[in-house]
Design a protein around this motif. Structure first.
Motif, PDB file in Angstrom:
ATOM      1  N   THR A  74      56.465 112.861  34.565  1.00 39.28           N
ATOM      2  CA  THR A  74      56.399 114.321  34.626  1.00 39.28           C
ATOM      3  C   THR A  74      54.995 114.766  35.003  1.00 39.28           C
ATOM      4  O   THR A  74      54.800 115.551  35.939  1.00 39.28           O
ATOM      5  N   SER A  75      53.999 114.258  34.281  1.00 39.75           N
ATOM      6  CA  SER A  75      52.639 114.728  34.562  1.00 39.75           C
ATOM      7  C   SER A  75      52.191 114.260  35.942  1.00 39.75           C
ATOM      8  O   SER A  75      51.576 115.020  36.683  1.00 39.75           O
ATOM      9  N   GLY A  76      52.542 113.031  36.301  1.00 38.58           N
ATOM     10  CA  GLY A  76      52.135 112.518  37.611  1.00 38.58           C
ATOM     11  C   GLY A  76      52.725 113.316  38.750  1.00 38.58           C
ATOM     12  O   GLY A  76      52.023 113.707  39.686  1.00 38.58           O
ATOM     13  N   ILE A  77      54.027 113.588  38.668  1.00 39.80           N
ATOM     14  CA  ILE A  77      54.695 114.294  39.772  1.00 39.80           C
ATOM     15  C   ILE A  77      54.133 115.702  39.904  1.00 39.80           C
ATOM     16  O   ILE A  77      53.773 116.148  41.001  1.00 39.80           O
ATOM     17  N   ILE A  78      54.022 116.405  38.774  1.00 37.32           N
ATOM     18  CA  ILE A  78      53.559 117.797  38.841  1.00 37.32           C
ATOM     19  C   ILE A  78      52.104 117.859  39.301  1.00 37.32           C
ATOM     20  O   ILE A  78      51.752 118.639  40.190  1.00 37.32           O
ATOM     21  N   ALA A  79      51.278 117.002  38.695  1.00 35.14           N
ATOM     22  CA  ALA A  79      49.861 117.051  39.044  1.00 35.14           C
ATOM     23  C   ALA A  79      49.647 116.749  40.524  1.00 35.14           C
ATOM     24  O   ALA A  79      48.809 117.350  41.186  1.00 35.14           O
ATOM     25  N   LYS A  80      50.439 115.822  41.045  1.00 33.19           N
ATOM     26  CA  LYS A  80      50.252 115.449  42.445  1.00 33.19           C
ATOM     27  C   LYS A  80      50.797 116.521  43.379  1.00 33.19           C
ATOM     28  O   LYS A  80      50.171 116.864  44.387  1.00 33.19           O
ATOM     29  N   ALA A  81      51.959 117.066  43.005  1.00 36.65           N
ATOM     30  CA  ALA A  81      52.587 118.045  43.888  1.00 36.65           C
ATOM     31  C   ALA A  81      51.745 119.317  44.000  1.00 36.65           C
ATOM     32  O   ALA A  81      51.611 119.890  45.075  1.00 36.65           O
ATOM     33  N   PHE A  82      51.182 119.774  42.866  1.00 34.47           N
ATOM     34  CA  PHE A  82      50.437 121.027  42.897  1.00 34.47           C
ATOM     35  C   PHE A  82      48.929 120.796  42.897  1.00 34.47           C
ATOM     36  O   PHE A  82      48.161 121.742  42.751  1.00 34.47           O
ATOM     37  N   GLU A  83      48.527 119.520  43.006  1.00 37.10           N
ATOM     38  CA  GLU A  83      47.110 119.170  42.976  1.00 37.10           C
ATOM     39  C   GLU A  83      46.401 119.795  41.789  1.00 37.10           C
ATOM     40  O   GLU A  83      45.347 120.421  41.911  1.00 37.10           O
ATOM     41  N   LEU A  84      47.032 119.627  40.630  1.00 38.39           N
ATOM     42  CA  LEU A  84      46.485 120.167  39.396  1.00 38.39           C
ATOM     43  C   LEU A  84      45.832 119.045  38.602  1.00 38.39           C
ATOM     44  O   LEU A  84      46.294 117.910  38.671  1.00 38.39           O
ATOM     45  N   PRO A  85      44.798 119.335  37.842  1.00 37.22           N
ATOM     46  CA  PRO A  85      44.335 118.335  36.880  1.00 37.22           C
ATOM     47  C   PRO A  85      45.423 118.087  35.844  1.00 37.22           C
ATOM     48  O   PRO A  85      46.229 118.980  35.547  1.00 37.22           O
ATOM     49  N   LEU A  86      45.445 116.880  35.284  1.00 32.98           N
ATOM     50  CA  LEU A  86      46.559 116.494  34.411  1.00 32.98           C
ATOM     51  C   LEU A  86      46.684 117.357  33.161  1.00 32.98           C
ATOM     52  O   LEU A  86      47.775 117.503  32.629  1.00 32.98           O
TER      53      LEU A  86
END
Lengths: 393, 324, 345
Positions: free
Chosen positions: C91-103
């Protein structure tokens, strides 16, 4: 919560012990925090990191790679080493084909002061190593792992001396067209490496247009009964089955296909090129094609090398022995060209290399840091062993 | 007769017939046959699970690894015998299978004696964890002895392929299903007609009462372990000879599947275990037909969860209350 | 950490701590001392390898403390615990990568997803017999891994790589190994403390009651189903946070990291350390995660050793090396020592 006298004392003792040892080693206070400074040393042996599977199901290949690399190290050291007499030293770490293990192994190698990494077998385990070596500015010469994902990382310290999935797919397609196969079934084992070749082959076949993909499917590795995929293949009735996984399942699928009365041809990718394939598949393996880079067995003029290898390790070389051997030689050449063990200088030297003789032919890296041609050839199983069928030139 | 290695393969006629018939119907028949074949392996292993569970309410997590042990004992025996003439291979296989059954049965008895019996009164969690430990020890013990690489089985069952109403059925498959069937009939006879069988059934109903009636409970439990493990050992040798590859982790997934089969049929019930094995074989065959092979295990476990939630007693099972 | 009042299969005789050693082990401030050692360790050795191993061990401690809630406190054998870590990491990996957000910004999403996962796995299965539950959790663990391997959104078999770091403020990089180690240790310490506190709360007592005798607990008015589900959800949250740290640490998530072996290793940490005793579990987790690193050369034999150890420990010491001390009848004494325990039912 009140801190009692006794526990204050405990804490104090612990702190004192820790601080007392801090000054003399690589602790934060000791100034060794970045750890990767081993390469800056001006004397002593030059360390090469070899992170390969030592445990787990891929362990046998790890041993072949270690032997190949060791052979090159011994040869170079016997000739007086590099950079005016400094010896090479291998730092072998286990990756166990697992991300967590490989990260630990890579970090250990960096801590030990490795200058160049010459390992990398399982693509899934090699991928997370890249940021670690990149951060420490250590060039990676990857002898085996060849997923397109590694290329797509675009890390400037990564050099691949095995053909990529893309190049293997191209070789497979060339052979399919040469032999006039019209319909083909692509089967992978749902691992990173295998799926990569499957997808890439399907893509190239679609672009080319002269071959049809009758079936593209995956199986779960580690099982015994593959009747479902056999049923699918028999239903699609292709002229060629291209299995892109490893030999364990490959042998079973070949055997079960033959028992089911499959009459077409079968081709396997380089992960299945192992003597055990025909042991597991039995007589059904006879006539199975394989896309593979040159092995010492199929190379002309490699007899001396095989003899040396046998003398050193008491057994025949196996898959990726030659690539690991070449990786070490290449690393030594690049360090010599760079004139230092500085990461940037070695990377520059590697990029500049032109015509360095390797088992796969003279080397020049593409801008992506891959081989300009994969060096893939077609092998065929004859009397239970892989022999050269077509060098695709 | 099956031959050890046959360079000539009975092929051409089979595909020829396939081309003329209705492809849909053939597929169905083939799916059913494949399901039946795999299901009979599941059933053999599920029997051991079910018997042990029925008698001491223990989920013997290591049971799948007994199957693996059986395959490796068969491998070692055949390798030490050396070359066997092709004509004798079925006979040699039967002899080795019997040997393997005796040895795996003995291993089962030892495991019960040293790992499970000391914990007879302990909470279930402790016994289950012990079983996980035994499973690990068997797997990695074999890996330490025989090496982690897969081994090719020295004898390979091969034979003619028949085409029966559109399904490809090979002689080895028929032989193996027959062996499995005979073993299951013998077991059923043993449990229903002999005094030990009666004692087993009585212990599973009420252990203390059986003890008071003069039944040697420990001995009967040992025998249960022996029989269950021997059946798994037989399945291991059969799998080695049919598929041709064995490795130290081969028992893990199939152990899970066999447990699933035992639950579907109704755990603790011998006929239920046989039925459950066949049902699971079909469910998997159809599941991978509909969703693709890579989803097969997901499908099988989903069916297990569904069964446990909707009908925890299984198809043939009786109501079992949890021992407190 | 204060005195643990857990009850388990512990020996019935509980005398006052006698030797110096047992006084040290029973010391209330042991947790703080351990934290102090963990915080000071990088001053002794701070090579990338050492920091990597220590960070991995700290994450493993977090997982073990989460599983201890499920297995140790509530007595539900979970053989697929690593699935919760997988849910958190993916969950954290996909979201962080998709939106280029810090974890750190993915924490709310991970909370939601892990609670959901806990509900999905727990709701249909918690009414089952205990040994059925074990197999079903194992099945769920495998389903999670295979699904992650088959789907495109999870990156298929190669998984997700190039995951951004936890956070970045100006020049301060949370991914610097030493910095990341400190963050991990502090987060893990907070979670371990929270889990220990949970174990002593009213809910924690309800969990132990369910573990000791579910029918009696039900008869005494405890909603056993709800209580068990809560244990599951808490375990899931702990696992999910372990997943975030795991993703941040490796910057890559792939299905091979979530095989059954990993679930089994976490379980071993809990069992060997002493089910229900958070301090024992922490030590167990450290041993299980550091020992293989120390024995890197013997890697093939370590699982054999683990298996034998499990059997031997269970046969001779079913309560683990360092079981929870004390049992309910002692509570009267405890109330005098710790007024916070009063008022609970």
């Amino acid at each position: 919560m009140k801190i009692t006298k006794r526990s204050t004392m405990l804490l104090g003792v612990a702190t004192a012990v820790l601080l007392a040892t801090a000054g003399c080693s690589g602790g934060l206070l000791g100034g060794g925090g970045d750890g990767g400074d081993g390469g800056g040393e001006e004397s002593g042996p030059i360390k090469l990191a070899l992170v390969v599977p030592i445990s787990g199901s891929s362990a046998p290949t790890g041993a072949y790679m270690e032997n190949g690399a060791q052979l090159a190290v011994d040869e170079i050291n016997d000739d007086g080493g590099i950079l005016d007499g400094r010896m090479l030293e291998l730092d072998v770490e286990d990756e166990a084909c697992d991300a967590q293990q490989s990260v630990a192994g890579a970090n250990k190698a960096v801590s030990n002061g490795a200058v160049v990494s010459v390992g990398g077998y399982c693509s899934g385990a090699t991928l997370p190593e890249i940021p670690i070596f990149e951060k420490a500015n250590i060039p990676m010469i990857i002898p085996a792992a060849n997923s397109q994902d590694i290329v797509n990382q675009g890390a400037k310290n990564v050099f691949m001396i095995n053909g990529t999935g893309k190049q293997q797919s191209t070789a497979a397609l060339t052979f399919m067209k040469d032999q006039g196969f019209k319909t083909v079934a692509l089967v992978d084992d749902n691992t990173s490496y295998s799926k990569d070749i499957n997808t890439e082959t399907a893509k190239q076949i679609e672009e080319d247009g002269s071959v049809t993909v009758a079936l593209s499917t995956s199986v779960t590795p580690g099982e015994s009964d593959y009747s479902a995929v056999v049923r699918d293949i028999m239903g699609a009735n292709p002229e060629l089955v291209y299995w892109t996984g490893y030999y364990q399942e490959g042998g079973l699928i070949i055997n079960q296909l033959m028992n089911a009365g499959y009459t077409g041809k079968i081709m396997v990718a380089d992960g299945s090129v192992d003597a055990s394939l025909s042991e597991i598949a039995g007589a059904g393996a006879e006539g199975v094609y394989a896309t593979m880079t040159q092995t010492p067995d199929t190379l002309e003029g490699a007899e001396d090398w095989i003899a040396n290898y046998k003398e050193a390790f008491g057994s025949d070389p196996g898959p990726y022995s030659t690539q690991s051997y070449d990786a070490v030689r290449l690393a030594a050449q690049a360090i010599e060209d760079a004139g230092s063990t500085d990461g940037d200088a070695i990377i520059k030297a590697l990029e500049a290399i032109d015509g360095f003789e390797m088992f796969s032919g003279p080397l020049k890296f593409t801008p992506e840091h891959t081989l300009s041609s994969g060096g893939f050839v077609i092998l065929v199983v004859k009397d239970g062993a892989f022999v050269l069928e077509d060098d695709l030139s | 007769m099956p031959r050890r290695t046959s360079p000539k393969r009975p092929t051409a006629s089979v595909t020829a017939t396939v081309c003329f018939a209705d492809p849909k119907r053939i597929l169905m028949v083939q799916v059913i046959w494949d399901g039946l074949f795999v299901g009979s392996f599941y059933a053999l292993i599920a029997l051991g699970y079910s018997m042990v569970y029925g008698i001491i309410k223990l989920l013997n997590f290591a049971h799948g690894d007994i199957y693996m042990l059986g395959a490796f004992i068969g491998f070692a025996a055949l390798t030490s015998l050396g070359g066997i003439p092709a004509t004798l291979s079925i006979g040699a296989l039967l002899v080795v299978m019997l040997l393997s059954m005796v040895l795996t049965g003995g291993a089962g008895v030892l495991i019960e004696r040293f790992a499970y019996r000391p914990l007879r009164g302990a909470p279930r969690l402790a016994v289950l964890i012990t079983a996980v430990g035994v499973s690990f020890s068997l797997e990695y013990g074999i890996a330490a002895i025989a090496g982690p690489n897969p081994r090719a089985f020295p004898i390979r069952l091969e034979g003619n392929v028949f085409n029966i109403i559109g399904a490809r059925i090979s002689l080895p498959q028929i032989i193996l299903i027959l062996i499995a069937g005979v073993l299951m009939i013998l077991l059923n006879f043993y449990v229903q007609k002999t005094s030990t069988g009666r004692a087993m059934r009585s212990i599973s109903l009420d252990r203390n009462a059986s003890l008071l009636m003069g039944i040697n409970v420990n001995q009967v439990i040992s025998r249960t372990f022996f029989i269950g493990s021997a059946l798994a050992g037989a399945a291991g040798v059969m799998a080695g000879a049919y598929y041709g590859k064995i490795d130290f982790l081969m028992g893990f997934i199939i152990g899970l599947k066999a447990f699933t089969a035992a639950v579907i049929g109704g755990i603790g019930n011998i006929k239920g275990a046989m039925l459950g094995g066949l049902v699971l074989g079909f469910v998997e065959a159809f599941g991978s037909e509909w969703f693709g092979g890579q989803w097969r295990d997901v499908f099988a476990f989903a069916v297990l969860i569904l069964f446990l939630t909707l009908r925890p007693t299984g198809i043939l099972g009786e109501r079992v209350t949890e021992r407190v | 950490m204060t005195e643990n009042v857990d009850t388990t299969l512990a020996p019935k005789k509980v005398g006052a701590p006698q030797s110096f050693l047992s006084r040290v082990f029973e010391s209330r401030q042991l947790g703080w001392v351990a934290l102090g050692i963990a915080l000071l360790a990088p001053f002794v050795i701070a090579t990338p390898y050492a920091l990597n191993v220590m960070t991995t061990a700290a994450i493993f401690v977090l997982l073990a403390s989460g599983l201890n809630i499920v297995v140790g406190y509530c007595g539900l054998l979970d053989l697929g615990y690593i699935a919760f870590m997988a849910v958190g990491a993916y969950t954290s990996g996909i979201i962080a990568k998709a939106f280029e957000l810090p974890l750190v910004f993915t924490i709310p999403a991970v909370l939601v997803m892990t609670v959901l996962a806990g509900l999905i796995i727990g709701a249909p299965t918690l009414r089952l017999r205990s040994d059925y539950l074990a197999i079903v959790t194992l099945g769920f663990g495998e389903i999670t891994r295979i699904t992650a391997n088959n789907l495109t959104i999870t990156g298929g078999p190669s998984g997700i790589f190039g995951i951004p770091g936890l956070f970045e403020v100006g020049d301060f990089d949370s991914q610097e190994p030493a910095v990341f180690y400190y963050i991990t240790v502090l987060v893990v310490a907070a979670f371990v403390l929270a889990a220990a506190r949970l174990g002593k709360s009213r809910l924690g007592r309800a969990w132990r009651f369910v573990r000791e005798d579910e029918d009696a607990a039900e008869a005494m008015g405890i909603h056993t189903y709800k209580v068990k589900l809560l244990a599951y959800i808490f375990g899931a949250i702990w696992g999910g946070f372990g997943g975030i740290l795991f993703a941040a640490h490796l910057s890559a998530v792939s299905p091979q990291s979530f095989i059954f072996l990993q679930s089994a290793l976490v379980l071993m940490a809990v069992v060997l350390g002493g089910m229900g005793n958070m301090r024992g579990v922490v030590i167990g987790a450290l041993v299980i995660s550091l020992l293989p690193e120390l024995l890197r050369d013997l890697s093939d034999y370590r699982y054999l050793a683990f298996g034998l150890l499990l059997v031997v420990v269970m046969v001779f010491r079913p309560q683990g090396f360092w079981p929870a001390r004390g049992y309910e009848p002692e509570r009267r004494k405890m109330e005098k020592l710790d007024p916070a325990l009063k008022g609970a039912s």
